[in-house]
Design a protein around this motif. Structure first.
Motif, short mmCIF file in Angstrom:
data_model
loop_
_atom_site.label_atom_id
_atom_site.label_comp_id
_atom_site.label_asym_id
_atom_site.label_seq_id
_atom_site.Cartn_x
_atom_site.Cartn_y
_atom_site.Cartn_z
N GLY A 52 56.76 53.04 1.22
CA GLY A 52 56.66 52.13 1.21
C GLY A 52 58.10 51.83 1.05
N GLY A 53 59.35 52.87 1.32
CA GLY A 53 59.88 51.85 2.16
C GLY A 53 60.22 52.16 3.62
N LEU A 54 59.08 52.44 4.12
CA LEU A 54 58.75 52.19 5.78
C LEU A 54 58.55 51.08 5.98
CD1 LEU A 54 57.37 55.81 6.73
CD2 LEU A 54 59.98 54.67 7.47
N PRO A 64 63.61 51.71 10.26
CA PRO A 64 62.53 51.78 9.30
C PRO A 64 62.68 53.68 8.27
CG PRO A 64 62.46 52.63 11.00
CD PRO A 64 62.92 51.92 11.73
N ILE A 65 63.92 54.61 9.01
CA ILE A 65 64.32 55.49 7.76
C ILE A 65 65.42 55.01 6.92
CG2 ILE A 65 65.59 57.73 8.57
CD1 ILE A 65 62.97 58.03 9.30
N LEU A 66 66.15 54.17 7.18
CA LEU A 66 66.68 53.78 6.09
C LEU A 66 65.91 52.55 4.95
CD1 LEU A 66 69.84 53.13 5.54
CD2 LEU A 66 69.51 50.61 6.23
N GLY A 67 64.92 52.21 5.43
CA GLY A 67 63.90 51.74 4.47
C GLY A 67 63.63 53.00 3.54
N ALA A 68 63.02 53.61 4.47
CA ALA A 68 62.36 54.76 3.26
C ALA A 68 62.96 55.37 2.55
CB ALA A 68 61.84 55.90 4.73
N VAL A 100 51.74 54.22 -5.79
CA VAL A 100 52.19 52.84 -5.26
C VAL A 100 53.45 52.77 -4.38
CG1 VAL A 100 54.13 51.17 -5.87
CG2 VAL A 100 52.87 52.07 -7.52
N GLY A 101 53.53 53.47 -3.51
CA GLY A 101 54.69 54.25 -2.15
C GLY A 101 53.71 53.84 -1.56
#
Length: 277
Positions: A52-54, A64-68, A100-101
């Motif tokens: 989800g963060g990605l 993307p890694i920081l978001g994940a 959900v993720g």
């Protein structure tokens, strides 16, 4: 072999090699805690929720890694909090976060202009040759922290992993350690995504510890043994994938699975089981 000659010439291959070494140490230490505390399902939920963060980070044009990592750490702490307070069963919370993720990640990635299925596959199944120098440095920092932490506080973490109620009665900070280990598990998972991918990563956390646990019941021996097995499996898988041009994550899992089968078939293991009966 061609791999070792190319290792000195190409930076991307060097980055991949160091990432394999460092993630092996990281997943060996964290994976032992995960297996001994029976948190395999939790680690699977954290792994898949990080997608989800990605997706959100890619949609926003961020790292993307920081978001994940943000998404995974918040998910891990949320699951720990919900189960600790008794507000919702742990398996239910994990299942919700898991689905959900994945849904959030797929949604935001599909909304991104220029989206193609190759972007999705690289995160789901890994793309080790895309590892950057920044990824290696982040893994090095985490590996250093975990190694020092394991050397200094392995015994209390071991006691909490095996019996939280007894540890709490002895005045140990079980809640703090549980939250901290959940967060570290999330960080270790996210930093290893490029190597194994979201789908396969749970195996790197669990299989090395299971392999060593087959031969030893000592938490300390399992921790350092699992680290050695994970490192060897990662490097061997990288070499195999490079020489045969197959996905590195699949090659690593194949080698670890073969190792587990061989260990289970060892005459020594059979004798130990017969004596136990």
């Amino acid at each position: 072999m061609e791999f070792f000659s190319d290792l000195l010439q190409y930076e991307y291959l060097s980055n991949a090699f160091w990432a394999c070494l460092l993630s092996g140490v990281t997943c060996g230490i964290v994976g032992t805690y995960v297996v001994c505390r029976r948190m395999v399902f939790l680690s699977g939920g954290i792994t898949h929720s990080s997608f989800g963060g990605l997706g959100i980070a890619i949609y926003l044009g961020a790292n993307p890694i920081l978001g994940a990592m943000v998404f995974a750490v918040l998910s891990a702490l949320g699951i720990e909090w919900a189960s600790d307070r008794g507000r919702i069963r742990a398996d239910s919370a994990i299942g919700i976060i898991w689905s959900v993720g994945m849904a959030v990640g797929a949604l935001f990635m599909s909304l991104r202009p220029g989206y193609n299925s190759g972007d999705l596959a690289s995160y789901l199944f890994g793309s080790i040759l895309t590892v950057t120098r920044a990824d290696v440095l982040a893994l090095a920092v985490l590996t250093g922290l975990l190694t020092v932490g394991a050397a200094l506080w392995l015994r209390p973490v071991m006691q909490i992993a095996f019996d939280r109620d007894y540890s709490r009665s002895q005045g140990m900070p079980t809640r703090l350690v549980s939250y901290l280990m959940s967060a570290l598990t999330a960080v270790a998972i996210v930093l290893s995504i490029r190597i194994m991918g979201i789908v396969l990563l749970i195996s790197l956390l669990t299989m090395p510890a299971v392999i060593v646990n087959t031969l030893s019941k000592s938490y300390r021996a399992i921790t350092w043994g699992a680290t050695a097995v994970a490192v060897c499996g990662n490097v061997a898988g990288l070499v195999l994938s490079y020489e045969m041009e197959v996905p590195s994550g699949a090659a690593i899992i194949f080698i670890l699975t073969l190792t587990l089968i061989l260990v289970k078939l060892l005459p020594l293991h059979s004798k130990k089981r017969s004596r136990g009966r």
